[in-house]
Design an enzyme around this catalytic site. Structure first.
Site, mmCIF file in Angstrom:
data_model
loop_
_atom_site.group_PDB
_atom_site.id
_atom_site.type_symbol
_atom_site.label_atom_id
_atom_site.label_comp_id
_atom_site.label_asym_id
_atom_site.label_seq_id
_atom_site.Cartn_x
_atom_site.Cartn_y
_atom_site.Cartn_z
ATOM 1 N N GLY A 160 0.848 -1.199 0.000
ATOM 2 C CA GLY A 160 0.000 0.000 0.000
ATOM 3 C C GLY A 160 0.871 1.232 0.000
ATOM 4 O O GLY A 160 0.822 2.062 0.898
ATOM 5 N N ILE A 190 -3.043 -0.748 -4.665
ATOM 6 C CA ILE A 190 -4.226 -1.331 -5.307
ATOM 7 C C ILE A 190 -4.924 -0.329 -6.222
ATOM 8 O O ILE A 190 -5.652 -0.697 -7.126
ATOM 9 C CB ILE A 190 -5.180 -1.898 -4.239
ATOM 10 C CG1 ILE A 190 -6.182 -2.870 -4.862
ATOM 11 C CG2 ILE A 190 -5.886 -0.783 -3.491
ATOM 12 C CD1 ILE A 190 -6.933 -3.691 -3.861
ATOM 13 N N THR A 194 -2.298 -7.113 -2.604
ATOM 14 C CA THR A 194 -1.372 -7.989 -1.870
ATOM 15 C C THR A 194 -2.117 -8.951 -0.962
ATOM 16 O O THR A 194 -1.608 -10.020 -0.656
ATOM 17 C CB THR A 194 -0.424 -7.174 -0.995
ATOM 18 O OG1 THR A 194 -1.197 -6.324 -0.162
ATOM 19 C CG2 THR A 194 0.526 -6.366 -1.821
ATOM 20 N N CYS A 246 2.432 0.959 6.024
ATOM 21 C CA CYS A 246 2.402 2.328 6.533
ATOM 22 C C CYS A 246 1.011 2.933 6.377
ATOM 23 O O CYS A 246 0.469 2.980 5.271
ATOM 24 C CB CYS A 246 3.402 3.188 5.775
ATOM 25 S SG CYS A 246 5.072 2.574 5.928
ATOM 26 N N ASP A 251 -5.439 1.455 5.672
ATOM 27 C CA ASP A 251 -6.854 1.789 5.851
ATOM 28 C C ASP A 251 -7.320 1.201 7.180
ATOM 29 O O ASP A 251 -7.220 0.003 7.395
ATOM 30 C CB ASP A 251 -7.651 1.172 4.686
ATOM 31 C CG ASP A 251 -9.063 1.714 4.597
ATOM 32 O OD1 ASP A 251 -9.562 2.206 5.629
ATOM 33 O OD2 ASP A 251 -9.650 1.640 3.506
ATOM 34 N N THR A 308 6.822 9.354 4.623
ATOM 35 C CA THR A 308 5.608 8.921 3.939
ATOM 36 C C THR A 308 4.649 10.101 3.818
ATOM 37 O O THR A 308 4.648 11.003 4.649
ATOM 38 C CB THR A 308 4.899 7.800 4.722
ATOM 39 O OG1 THR A 308 4.716 8.237 6.055
ATOM 40 C CG2 THR A 308 5.695 6.533 4.727
ATOM 41 N N GLU A 358 1.471 10.169 4.159
ATOM 42 C CA GLU A 358 0.530 10.205 5.274
ATOM 43 C C GLU A 358 1.235 10.725 6.525
ATOM 44 O O GLU A 358 0.665 11.483 7.297
ATOM 45 C CB GLU A 358 -0.045 8.812 5.545
ATOM 46 C CG GLU A 358 -1.227 8.441 4.688
ATOM 47 C CD GLU A 358 -2.440 9.319 4.911
ATOM 48 O OE1 GLU A 358 -2.770 9.585 6.084
ATOM 49 O OE2 GLU A 358 -3.032 9.756 3.927
#
Lengths: 538, 284
Positions: B102, B126, B161, B180, B183, B258, B260
């Site tokens: 992800g 994805i 994955t 990391c 969701d 990252t 996020e």
């Protein structure tokens, strides 16, 4: 309306007793092909499970006659329960599948089911029969016990066999998710492995003992994970005004729910079930194997994987994968301890050295269906693979495909699988069992769906083929017992009998999935060499 | 979710323009690649994935590591239709060893690649659009650093994955897996969709070599507790000590680099880090 044919078959022990399922009943037949007894599942007091469930079972049967006031009160109750139990899947309330929810509670869940069922029963009484449908049937190799699973209510029944064709119901256990495959472990078959549509494999003791009843400690473990899930986001993880508002609302609801929960006892599974392993894909089959005295669990899923895991107690260790199928897998079996044969949506059967995860060969199946069974088209779906373990048929492996009026016989020799013959039959084969009869040739019994045969169909639909007989002897016929028949519209019958073909993935699923995807063609950008690999080009 | 009517057109124009300027050094713009942050991992997306790790062609993702054709005498032989027992030739000089599950917009990948120059780093995502963004980003970075040959060891592909990890990697191939800011899937009904679960951890253990590390970071405390609970419960993993966690360079990168992570920083949120080591399998 059409009556249901016999669907699942299994031999009980080595004395020639055959067990067949039709609707919610099991029938046993003696070696001379006469009916011994009919055993309706769930229709009599269960020996070990509480009387509570039984009560509700009865209540359910009376449901259509009951007043609507009770129905509404139960529906409300069901809704309350739904909010309290976490892993409930919401289902579309369409014209079919009317089960309101799937919950781990036995007692409460029955009520929940009742609620949903009643709504349905008003409009379409035929659907309700789906609740008690045998979807899986398996006997221990000694024939001492029979495990039957019914669809709709997802219940596993264990019955004891007295060796003479009489069955006694020992237990009913309702699973959270619909089982899609069962296997019995090699250690004296004391454990049932249940693969479900959610992708998980659970271990259940064949005969639940008193100490297996879920005690407080084990329940606490379950509660723990539920508790972890209770809280959601906090005001540090959401930032927009609307989300913060939603968060407050959630907190309020949670508090209300908490209160409610304290009032009623927390519902959890009331029997022992251990989660062994899981795929993130629908499981379709499970098998047990052993090598060097160690047990292994083999699981096949809809996404082309066959996973080889260690057996209990190390089922969390994956030994390897058998990868090679290009369509779903629906059936796996081990005709020899070291050889795995798998089939599904591919045109061939795959032969594996499962321990090493190596594909040994592929044996064509579609070509025989096309040439010898009048099948048009380029797709077949294997419903079942049946290795023969009775005298006269050693080394045989029988394959059955959905809506193909033939039984394909293969021969297994020294790890090589070769095609032997096609036996054309008068209907769509549903299941195969090999019955060893003392003093007589062994029988291959095939249950057939003869609904498309013109006119009424008086025969039982149980086709018998004698093994090693060379056509000397006339095969016996099984009777077609009256009673216990469930009439359903043909479309409903088809839904029950033919489920494997639906496992095939549709080509354009992605159009609606994945939110605001710009174009499906994007998937091609930088995609791995799957197409390339298919053709074998470097 | 119907977007602005010309959104699709704008995106198409942008992509066309980018594809025409070869060796583009300009970084892609995120606004043309945004996509809803949630995908259903159980759906049959139109995914492309290899039948098995041996069928995977890694060369398009790591062109600099491609083996020379003459090193592959078997290439022609494997061309026949019958693939049985025909191991596909290895197309790279080395295997992918570090995986970001992800990877989102690729912040971690791009930060990790220069720090681990002798390892191949792969991101899996994805969402199609986002994957494409990362691929464009890597392409630009490679073009910008043509002289130093940086960023040749990083790649990104679209994959689910949760379903298809064993299709890409052999047993014990990976040494690090990063998870990391996944969701959180708050609803109890959706917990099976979480990227860490008891049953899925077995697959991570399968592709991870003994001693390999799973890195997790999230800003949601409950999800952190969930991941710790499930990974600690799994017999193949043990939690890495605080001290060791502090000294790991990758943890710093994961926390700060990252996308996020940066967002959480801006919003002054919390970050929860946990590392888990893959243990040797017990004897069987």
């Amino acid at each position: 309306m059409a009556p249901l044919p016999f669907q699942f078959l299994c031999a009980l022990g080595q004395d020639g007793i055959l067990c067949a399922s039709r609707g919610d009943s099991l029938y046993t037949f003696s070696p001379d092909c006469s009916l011994i007894a009919e055993h309706p599942l769930g229709g009599r007091p269960a020996a070990t499970e509480g009387a509570k469930e039984e009560e509700e079972e009865g209540e359910r049967k009376q449901a259509p006659q009951n007043g609507s006031s009770e129905a509404t009160s139960q529906t409300q109750e069901a809704e309350v329960n739904e909010s309290a139990t976490p892993p409930a899947k919401r289902r579309k309330v369409g014209s079919e599948a009317a089960v309101s929810s799937a919950q781990p509670a036995v007692g409460n869940d029955q009520q929940a089911n009742n609620g949903g069922q009643k709504k349905k029963k008003g409009e379409k009484p035929a659907d309700a029969a789906e609740k008690l449908y045998v979807i899986l049937l398996k006997a221990t190799s000694s024939g001492s016990h029979v495990v039957a699973v019914t669809g709709g209510n997802k219940t596993i029944f264990v019955l004891e066999h007295d060796g003479k064709g009489h069955l006694t119901e020992l237990s009913q256990r309702q699973m959270v998710k619909r089982p899609s495959g069962i296997a019995l472990t090699a250690d004296d078959e004391k454990t049932i492995l249940v693969a479900d549509k959610f992708g998980d494999v659970y271990a259940l003791p064949l005969i639940p003992s008193a100490d297996d009843a879920l005690d407080e400690g084990a329940a606490a473990g379950l509660q723990e994970s539920i508790r972890l899930a209770r809280k959601g986001a906090n005001n540090l993880t959401v930032h927009t005004q609307r989300n913060l508002k939603a968060l407050e609302e959630q907190a309020r609801q949670r508090a209300a729910k908490q209160k409610q929960k304290e009032e009623q006892k927390e519902a959890g599974p009331t029997f022992k079930q251990d989660l062994l392993l899981g795929h993130v894909s629908m499981l379709t089959c499970v098998a047990v194997a052993s090598a060097d005295g160690r047990p292994y669990i083999l699981t096949g899923d809809r996404d082309e994987h066959i996973r080889v895991s260690r057996g209990i107690p190390q089922a969390h260790v994956i030994e390897n994968f058998c990868l090679g199928h290009t369509s779903f897998i629906s059936s796996i079996c081990l005709p020899q301890p070291d050889v795995l044969v798998s089939g599904g949506g591919d045109s061939e059967l795959y032969v594996w050295d499962w321990k090493a995860g190596v594909l040994k060969s592929k044996v064509g199946l579609l070509q025989h269906a096309n040439n010898e069974a009048n099948v048009d088209g380029d797709k077949i779906a294997v419903t079942g693979l049946y290795p023969c373990n009775v005298p006269g048929g050693a080394g045989l492996l029988v394959a059955v495909c959905e809506r193909v009026k033939a039984v394909f016989v293969f021969k297994m020799q020294e790890g090589n699988l070769t095609f032997a013959e096609t036996i054309n039959v008068a209907g769509y084969p549903l299941d195969v069992a090999f019955v060893q009869v003392p003093g007589q040739p062994s029988r291959m019994v095939v249950s057939l769906d003869q609904q498309d045969v013109e006119g009424p169909c008086p025969s039982s639909g149980l086709y018998v083929h004698l093994l090693g007989n060379e056509g000397q002897q006339q095969p016996p016929t099984y009777p077609n017992p009256e009673g216990g028949r469930i009439d359903l519209p043909r479309s409903e019958v088809e839904k029950i009998l033919y489920t494997v073909g639906n496992l095939r993935k549709t080509e354009f699923d992605d159009v609606t999935a994945g939110g605001d995807q710009a174009a499906a063609g994007d998937a091609g950008a930088g995609a791995p060499g799957a197409a390339d690999a298919l053709s074998g080009a470097p | 979710m119907p977007g602005a009517p010309n959104k699709k057109q704008k995106r198409a124009d942008y992509r066309l323009a980018r594809s025409q300027q070869d060796g583009a050094t300009e970084m892609p713009k995120k606004k043309f690649y945004r996509q809803r942050a949630h995908a259903n991992p159980f759906s049959d997306h139109q995914l492309e994935y290899p039948i098995s790790p041996d069928h995977m062609d890694w060369a398009p993702f790591f062109p600099a590591y491609r083996t020379d054709p003459e090193e592959l005498p078997e290439a022609a032989a494997s061309n026949n239709d019958d693939r049985i027992a025909q191991r596909q030739p290895k197309r790279l000089r080395q295997d992918v060893e570090i995986l970001d599950i992800g990877c989102g917009f690729g912040g971690l990948l791009v930060a990790l690649a220069p720090k681990l120059p002798d390892k191949l780093v792969l991101g899996m995502e994805i969402r199609t659009q986002v994957t494409e963004f990362v691929q464009e980003r890597i392409r630009s970075l490679r073009a910008q650093h043509r002289d130093s040959n940086e960023f040749q060891n990083v790649g990104c592909l679209r994959a689910n994955t949760m379903k298809f990890l064993p299709n890409f990697f052999r047993k014990g191939q990976l040494s690090k897996i990063f998870i990391c800011f996944p969701d959180p899937h708050f609803k109890a009904r959706k917990h099976k969709a979480r990227i860490v679960s008891t049953t899925l951890n077995s697959e991570y253990a399968f592709v991870l070599r003994p001693g390999g590390i799973v890195y997790t970071i999230t800003d949601v405390e409950d999800l952190h507790n969930w991941m710790v609970h499930h990974l600690e419960l799994h017999p193949s993993f043990e939690r890495v000590s605080e001290a060791e966690q502090e000294s790991d360079e990758c943890v710093k990168i994961m926390t700060t680099e990252t996308e996020e992570g940066k967002k959480v920083e801006r919003n002054k949120g919390q970050k929860f880090v946990a590392l888990f080591r893959r243990l040797e399998d017990p004897p069987w």
